[in-house]
Enzyme design. Structure first.
Site, PDB file in Angstrom:
ATOM      1  N   LYS A  83       0.855  -1.184   0.000  1.00 60.05           N
ATOM      2  CA  LYS A  83       0.000   0.000   0.000  1.00 60.05           C
ATOM      3  C   LYS A  83       0.895   1.239   0.000  1.00 60.05           C
ATOM      4  CE  LYS A  83      -4.420   0.942   2.209  1.00 60.05           C
ATOM      5  NZ  LYS A  83      -5.198   0.739   3.436  1.00 60.05           N
TER       6      LYS A  83
HETATM    7  O1  G3P Z   1      -8.219   1.288   4.958  1.00 57.53           O
HETATM    8  C1  G3P Z   1      -8.398   2.631   5.028  1.00 57.53           C
HETATM    9  C2  G3P Z   1      -9.775   3.130   5.297  1.00 57.53           C
HETATM   10  O2  G3P Z   1     -10.746   2.222   5.022  1.00 57.53           O
HETATM   11  C3  G3P Z   1      -9.971   4.099   6.380  1.00 57.53           C
HETATM   12  O3  G3P Z   1     -11.280   4.207   6.860  1.00 57.53           O
HETATM   13  O4  G3P Z   1     -12.984   4.896   8.474  1.00 57.53           O
HETATM   14  O5  G3P Z   1     -10.566   5.495   8.881  1.00 57.53           O
HETATM   15  O6  G3P Z   1     -11.861   6.625   7.097  1.00 57.53           O
HETATM   16  P1  G3P Z   1     -11.683   5.358   7.880  1.00 57.53           P
END
Ligand code: G3P
Length: 214
Positions: A83
């Site tokens: 990533k």
């Molecule tokens: O994997 C990264 C992503 O899904 C982050 O999600 O909820 O922290 O915006 P969030």
């Protein structure tokens, strides 16, 4: 559509895996920090549970450092996906890794142009963060649709991985907009099963069955 689980919690991964619904896992530095483990150990443990793409994020900000970390992470398992952040150095690393046949996931995508750059440099996945766009008053789902159109226009094979998924509607709308993958927290995945009429119907069937002749 593929489902990845967006977590580093091994119990959650085992639970979702037992339902037969999980094709892969995504992590990020925040997710790793929550587990209290070092990234290498965590990714190794996840690879023992899931035989599918497992995203592990680099920390370095320079391309050379990213490539060094990528080499170590890629040694863990053939399923590890590197990533990379959507930066100029991230794109240098992306181009090199895709040339070398290493799978990549370009993260922190907030515009269609960023997705276009990542696709041009051979990214395996792009991760548009739809929930975070909603958080700042934009419509995250529009971004998925825009990227789908652009990738279709030019035949890019880069897969759209809907990330920052916060609720069931995000999953449905991502599927309708043509995302290839959604990475989902366990709570959201569980929510996909539920419908009040399913529960009412089942309760009724069981009540009627209890009344029927033995
Ligand atoms: O994997 C990264 C992503 O899904 C982050 O999600 O909820 O922290 O915006 P969030």
């Amino acid at each position: 559509m593929q489902f990845f689980l967006d977590t580093g919690d091994l119990n959650e991964i085992k639970t979702a895996h037992s339902w037969g619904l999980i094709d892969g896992v995504t992590t990020n530095p925040s997710i790793v920090a929550k587990t209290g483990k070092d990234q290498m150990t965590l990714i190794r443990e996840i690879c023992e549970i899931i035989d599918g793409p497992i995203s592990a994020e680099v920390i370095a900000l320079d391309a050379e450092g990213m490539l060094k970390e990528a080499a170590e992470l890629a040694k863990i398992n053939k399923n590890v996906v590197i990533k990379l952040p959507m930066t100029k150095d991230g794109m240098i690393a992306c181009k090199k890794l895709s040339k070398d046949g290493v799978k990549t996931n370009v993260t922190l995508i907030f515009s269609a142009n960023q997705a276009l750059l990542a696709a041009k440099n051979g990214a395996t996945y792009v991760s548009p963060f739809i929930g975070r766009l909603d958080d700042v008053g934009q419509t995250g789902m529009d971004l998925i649709a825009e990227i789908r159109t652009i990738f279709n226009n030019y035949g890019f094979e880069t897969q759209i991985l809907a990330a920052s998924v916060r609720h069931s509607e995000h999953v449905k709308m991502s599927a309708l907009a043509g995302a290839d993958v959604a990475t989902i927290p366990l709570k959201v995945l569980e929510g996909l099963f539920a419908h009040p009429l399913t529960k009412m119907g089942l309760d009724q069937f069981l009540a009627d069955h209890a009344k029927s002749k033995k």
